[in-house]
Design an enzyme around this catalytic site. Structure first.
Site, mmCIF file in Angstrom:
data_model
loop_
_atom_site.group_PDB
_atom_site.id
_atom_site.type_symbol
_atom_site.label_atom_id
_atom_site.label_comp_id
_atom_site.label_asym_id
_atom_site.label_seq_id
_atom_site.Cartn_x
_atom_site.Cartn_y
_atom_site.Cartn_z
ATOM 1 N N ASN A 224 -0.691 -10.529 0.532
ATOM 2 C CA ASN A 224 -1.708 -9.777 1.270
ATOM 3 C C ASN A 224 -2.403 -10.752 2.221
ATOM 4 O O ASN A 224 -3.210 -11.569 1.799
ATOM 5 C CB ASN A 224 -2.706 -9.180 0.269
ATOM 6 C CG ASN A 224 -3.890 -8.531 0.955
ATOM 7 O OD1 ASN A 224 -3.855 -8.263 2.156
ATOM 8 N ND2 ASN A 224 -4.943 -8.269 0.187
ATOM 9 N N TRP A 225 -2.064 -10.637 3.494
ATOM 10 C CA TRP A 225 -2.577 -11.612 4.464
ATOM 11 C C TRP A 225 -4.032 -11.332 4.859
ATOM 12 O O TRP A 225 -4.660 -12.138 5.527
ATOM 13 C CB TRP A 225 -1.713 -11.602 5.728
ATOM 14 C CG TRP A 225 -0.308 -12.096 5.530
ATOM 15 C CD1 TRP A 225 0.339 -12.347 4.347
ATOM 16 C CD2 TRP A 225 0.640 -12.395 6.558
ATOM 17 N NE1 TRP A 225 1.621 -12.783 4.574
ATOM 18 C CE2 TRP A 225 1.834 -12.824 5.929
ATOM 19 C CE3 TRP A 225 0.614 -12.348 7.958
ATOM 20 C CZ2 TRP A 225 2.973 -13.202 6.657
ATOM 21 C CZ3 TRP A 225 1.747 -12.720 8.679
ATOM 22 C CH2 TRP A 225 2.903 -13.146 8.026
ATOM 23 N N LYS A 226 -4.529 -10.174 4.502
ATOM 24 C CA LYS A 226 -5.907 -9.762 4.864
ATOM 25 C C LYS A 226 -6.110 -9.891 6.382
ATOM 26 O O LYS A 226 -5.175 -9.672 7.143
ATOM 27 C CB LYS A 226 -6.921 -10.584 4.067
ATOM 28 C CG LYS A 226 -6.600 -10.610 2.577
ATOM 29 C CD LYS A 226 -7.706 -11.158 1.736
ATOM 30 C CE LYS A 226 -7.256 -11.226 0.291
ATOM 31 N NZ LYS A 226 -8.306 -11.577 -0.634
ATOM 32 N N GLU B 70 -11.484 -5.344 -1.895
ATOM 33 C CA GLU B 70 -12.281 -5.530 -0.671
ATOM 34 C C GLU B 70 -12.477 -4.203 0.050
ATOM 35 O O GLU B 70 -13.516 -3.979 0.681
ATOM 36 C CB GLU B 70 -11.607 -6.582 0.231
ATOM 37 C CG GLU B 70 -11.785 -7.979 -0.346
ATOM 38 C CD GLU B 70 -10.667 -8.944 -0.034
ATOM 39 O OE1 GLU B 70 -9.875 -8.683 0.901
ATOM 40 O OE2 GLU B 70 -10.566 -9.973 -0.732
ATOM 41 N N GLY C 279 -9.843 -14.734 -4.727
ATOM 42 C CA GLY C 279 -10.356 -15.696 -3.757
ATOM 43 C C GLY C 279 -11.370 -16.666 -4.329
ATOM 44 O O GLY C 279 -12.032 -17.395 -3.582
ATOM 45 N N GLY D 174 -3.061 -13.523 -2.313
ATOM 46 C CA GLY D 174 -3.899 -13.564 -1.118
ATOM 47 C C GLY D 174 -3.751 -14.907 -0.422
ATOM 48 O O GLY D 174 -2.795 -15.148 0.314
ATOM 49 N N GLY D 175 -4.704 -15.795 -0.673
ATOM 50 C CA GLY D 175 -4.765 -17.086 0.025
ATOM 51 C C GLY D 175 -3.446 -17.837 0.090
ATOM 52 O O GLY D 175 -3.047 -18.320 1.169
HETATM 53 C C1 PEP Z 1 -5.939 -10.559 -3.128
HETATM 54 O O1 PEP Z 1 -6.832 -10.470 -2.306
HETATM 55 O O2 PEP Z 1 -5.198 -9.589 -3.336
HETATM 56 C C2 PEP Z 1 -5.767 -11.813 -3.838
HETATM 57 C C3 PEP Z 1 -5.110 -11.793 -4.958
HETATM 58 O O3 PEP Z 1 -6.372 -12.923 -3.275
HETATM 59 P P1 PEP Z 1 -6.286 -14.439 -3.804
HETATM 60 O O4 PEP Z 1 -4.851 -14.693 -4.207
HETATM 61 O O5 PEP Z 1 -6.693 -15.276 -2.646
HETATM 62 O O6 PEP Z 1 -7.216 -14.546 -4.967
#
Ligand code: PEP
Length: 250
Positions: A9-11, A97, A173, A234-235
């Site tokens: 998930n690149w957001k 989010e 995150g 995510g990150g």
């Molecule tokens: C996400 O936002 O779906 C996520 C899992 O983020 P992160 O890996 O950065 O915690």
């Protein structure tokens, strides 16, 4: 056998130029023979480009969100039809989010799920408790209601288009990951719940991903758990080496 999945998930990250670079990096280095399904979810404006680049690869491109209506006066929104028309057949719904900043609730998410399924899309449905819920030991309740209210009106057949992603909000995150045991405990609880309502065939076949600060150095332990079928990242999905290292940890 359940499908193993690693989804990024690149957001709201990566310009089109950066999208091209990151995807080319992933395509150059990913394991083409792996049974793990690799999914990337860039921002809306880069989806067409991503579909073009991932054409003739096994990499699937997903959207991070969509509107529940078929079309109309919803300024700034994107419909399922628009996504399918450019080759997007996967959508992430219910990310924390979206729930937190855009006030998406379970009733709205149930509508979005219905619209996505009407268009035969695959839904990656996110759920998970906040820190206060876990501290009050109320997380199983919260999770049960999130799933019941958004998904349990579906019929058995529609569950073939559902991928679940357990994402404890306190782990997203933050660098604080759920322990493999905590993830397994929730995944097992969710699978049991689905079993009670839909039966073994459905519960045994639904992929349940874990998301929340998954990194190359903790992925293997989390993915080793019986009911964890992969991750929503995510990150670490913004870097090809890290993302692929996680994908190779299954
Ligand atoms: C996400 O936002 O779906 C996520 C899992 O983020 P992160 O890996 O950065 O915690």
């Amino acid at each position: 056998m359940r499908t193993k999945i690693v989804a990024g998930n690149w957001k709201m990250n990566k310009t089109q130029t950066e999208t091209v670079t990151l995807l080319n990096d992933i395509i150059l280095n990913y394991n083409k023979n792996s049974a793990t399904k690799l999914i990337v979810a860039p921002p809306f404006v880069n989806l067409s480009k991503a579909v073009e680049i991932c054409n003739n690869t096994n990499i699937i491109v997903a959207a991070q969100n969509m509107h529940q209506a078929e079309g109309g006066a919803f300024t700034g929104e994107i419909s399922a039809n628009m996504l399918v028309n450019i080759g997007i057949n996967y959508v992430i719904l219910g990310h924390s989010e979206r729930r937190m900043y855009f006030k998406e609730n379970d009733a709205l998410l149930a509508n979005k799920v219905d619209t996505a399924l009407k268009h035969n899309m695959m839904v990656i449905f996110c759920f998970g408790e906040e820190l206060k819920d876990r501290l009050e030991n109320n997380h199983f309740n919260i999770i049960e209601y999130q799933l019941r209210d958004a998904l349990f009106h579906l019929d058995k057949n529609q569950w073939k288009n559902i991928i679940l992603a357990y994402e404890p909000v306190w782990a997203i995150g933050t660098g604080e990951t759920a322990t493999p045991e905590q993830a397994q405990e929730v995944h097992h609880f969710v699978r049991n719940l689905i079993d009670q309502v839909y039966g073994f065939e459905t519960s045994d076949n639904v992929s349940i991903l874990y998301g929340g600060s998954v990194k190359p150095d903790n992925a293997k332990q989390i993915f080793s758990k019986q009911d964890v079928d992969g991750g929503l990242i995510g990150g670490a999905s913004l870097n090809a080496n890290e993302f692929l290292s996680i994908a190779n940890s299954i």
